[in-house]
Design a protein around this motif. Sequence first.
Motif, PDB file in Angstrom:
ATOM      1  N   UNK A 202       1.983   5.291  11.450  1.00  0.00           N
ATOM      2  CA  UNK A 202       1.492   3.875  12.129  1.00  0.00           C
ATOM      3  C   UNK A 202       3.048   3.050  12.014  1.00  0.00           C
ATOM      4  N   UNK A 203       3.697   2.854  11.870  1.00  0.00           N
ATOM      5  CA  UNK A 203       4.963   1.663  11.976  1.00  0.00           C
ATOM      6  C   UNK A 203       5.579   1.930  13.512  1.00  0.00           C
ATOM      7  N   UNK A 204       5.821   3.461  12.988  1.00  0.00           N
ATOM      8  CA  UNK A 204       6.651   4.200  14.235  1.00  0.00           C
ATOM      9  C   UNK A 204       5.719   4.249  15.100  1.00  0.00           C
ATOM     10  N   UNK A 205       4.984   4.032  15.123  1.00  0.00           N
ATOM     11  CA  UNK A 205       3.915   3.751  16.076  1.00  0.00           C
ATOM     12  C   UNK A 205       4.575   2.972  17.077  1.00  0.00           C
ATOM     13  N   UNK A 206       4.174   1.431  17.014  1.00  0.00           N
ATOM     14  CA  UNK A 206       4.209   0.475  17.366  1.00  0.00           C
ATOM     15  C   UNK A 206       6.033  -0.690  17.125  1.00  0.00           C
ATOM     16  N   UNK A 207       6.997   1.320  17.501  1.00  0.00           N
ATOM     17  CA  UNK A 207       8.349   0.332  17.009  1.00  0.00           C
ATOM     18  C   UNK A 207       8.912   0.034  15.336  1.00  0.00           C
TER      19      UNK A 207
ATOM     20  N   UNK B 196      10.704   1.291  13.548  1.00  0.00           N
ATOM     21  CA  UNK B 196      11.616   1.776  12.958  1.00  0.00           C
ATOM     22  C   UNK B 196      12.674   1.249  11.602  1.00  0.00           C
ATOM     23  N   UNK B 197      13.093   0.272  11.517  1.00  0.00           N
ATOM     24  CA  UNK B 197      13.424  -0.132  10.343  1.00  0.00           C
ATOM     25  C   UNK B 197      12.702  -0.510   9.184  1.00  0.00           C
ATOM     26  N   UNK B 198      11.350  -0.461   9.406  1.00  0.00           N
ATOM     27  CA  UNK B 198      10.977  -0.962   8.443  1.00  0.00           C
ATOM     28  C   UNK B 198       9.967   0.050   8.109  1.00  0.00           C
ATOM     29  N   UNK B 199      10.148   0.894   8.848  1.00  0.00           N
ATOM     30  CA  UNK B 199       9.312   2.385   8.204  1.00  0.00           C
ATOM     31  C   UNK B 199      10.718   3.177   7.377  1.00  0.00           C
ATOM     32  N   UNK B 200      12.298   2.773   7.833  1.00  0.00           N
ATOM     33  CA  UNK B 200      12.980   3.530   6.956  1.00  0.00           C
ATOM     34  C   UNK B 200      12.977   2.539   5.852  1.00  0.00           C
ATOM     35  N   UNK B 201      13.228   1.639   5.270  1.00  0.00           N
ATOM     36  CA  UNK B 201      13.112   0.882   4.489  1.00  0.00           C
ATOM     37  C   UNK B 201      11.991   1.814   3.680  1.00  0.00           C
ATOM     38  N   UNK B 202      10.798   1.785   3.860  1.00  0.00           N
ATOM     39  CA  UNK B 202       9.321   2.093   3.147  1.00  0.00           C
ATOM     40  C   UNK B 202       9.796   3.714   2.889  1.00  0.00           C
ATOM     41  N   UNK B 203      10.022   4.480   3.396  1.00  0.00           N
ATOM     42  CA  UNK B 203      10.482   5.954   3.210  1.00  0.00           C
ATOM     43  C   UNK B 203      11.466   6.022   2.259  1.00  0.00           C
TER      44      UNK B 203
ATOM     45  N   UNK C 117       0.855  -1.194   0.078  1.00  0.00           N
ATOM     46  CA  UNK C 117       0.208  -0.133   0.320  1.00  0.00           C
ATOM     47  C   UNK C 117       1.251   1.457   0.104  1.00  0.00           C
ATOM     48  N   UNK C 118       2.184   0.671   0.936  1.00  0.00           N
ATOM     49  CA  UNK C 118       2.900   2.612   0.768  1.00  0.00           C
ATOM     50  C   UNK C 118       3.360   2.541  -1.026  1.00  0.00           C
ATOM     51  N   UNK C 119       4.069   1.401  -1.061  1.00  0.00           N
ATOM     52  CA  UNK C 119       4.882   2.001  -2.367  1.00  0.00           C
ATOM     53  C   UNK C 119       3.739   2.220  -3.542  1.00  0.00           C
ATOM     54  N   UNK C 120       2.619   2.407  -3.545  1.00  0.00           N
ATOM     55  CA  UNK C 120       1.485   2.298  -4.786  1.00  0.00           C
ATOM     56  C   UNK C 120       0.403   3.880  -3.609  1.00  0.00           C
ATOM     57  N   UNK C 121       0.666   3.740  -2.666  1.00  0.00           N
ATOM     58  CA  UNK C 121       0.169   5.066  -1.938  1.00  0.00           C
ATOM     59  C   UNK C 121       0.477   6.679  -2.242  1.00  0.00           C
ATOM     60  N   UNK C 122      -0.839   7.282  -2.088  1.00  0.00           N
ATOM     61  CA  UNK C 122      -0.710   9.299  -2.276  1.00  0.00           C
ATOM     62  C   UNK C 122       0.588   9.349  -0.800  1.00  0.00           C
ATOM     63  N   UNK C 123       1.362  10.330  -1.342  1.00  0.00           N
ATOM     64  CA  UNK C 123       1.929  10.952  -0.393  1.00  0.00           C
ATOM     65  C   UNK C 123       0.973  11.037   1.913  1.00  0.00           C
ATOM     66  N   UNK C 124      -0.198  11.094   1.415  1.00  0.00           N
ATOM     67  CA  UNK C 124      -1.073  11.284   2.637  1.00  0.00           C
ATOM     68  C   UNK C 124      -0.980   9.265   2.978  1.00  0.00           C
ATOM     69  N   UNK C 125      -1.106   9.272   2.173  1.00  0.00           N
ATOM     70  CA  UNK C 125      -0.866   7.562   2.654  1.00  0.00           C
ATOM     71  C   UNK C 125      -0.365   7.053   3.412  1.00  0.00           C
ATOM     72  N   UNK C 126       1.318   7.313   2.288  1.00  0.00           N
ATOM     73  CA  UNK C 126       2.452   7.107   2.849  1.00  0.00           C
ATOM     74  C   UNK C 126       3.267   7.645   4.299  1.00  0.00           C
ATOM     75  N   UNK C 127       3.014   8.936   4.725  1.00  0.00           N
ATOM     76  CA  UNK C 127       2.836   9.176   6.038  1.00  0.00           C
ATOM     77  C   UNK C 127       1.968   9.105   7.038  1.00  0.00           C
ATOM     78  N   UNK C 128       0.300   8.411   6.574  1.00  0.00           N
ATOM     79  CA  UNK C 128      -0.190   7.284   7.817  1.00  0.00           C
ATOM     80  C   UNK C 128       0.555   5.939   7.987  1.00  0.00           C
TER      81      UNK C 128
END
Length: 75
Positions: free
Chosen positions: A46-51, A53-60, A31-42
């Motif tokens: 969400x990922x950072x909220x549950x720690x 962080x590594x996975x979130x960094x790869x997505x970013x 979903x992140x890969x095909x999402x809008x900027x707003x969806x990517x931020x959400x």
Amino acid sequence: MASFEKTDFHDYNKKNGYGLTKAQLKMWTLRHQSGTPEQKRWIEKMLNDINFHHECSLLAWGKYDELLKEIEEEW
């Protein structure tokens, strides 16, 4: 959830026990890969909220293939 970005990410995490299954992490990666900027931020919040962080960094950084490979091999 078609408009998931309108849902409070912390409420989503609370409902899901502050964790994700392998299938959920794969779904959010795609979903992140095909999402809008707003969806990517959400998704990143969400990922950072549950720690996740590594996975979130790869997505970013747009390293979707790397994250999907890690999910398959290490989860």
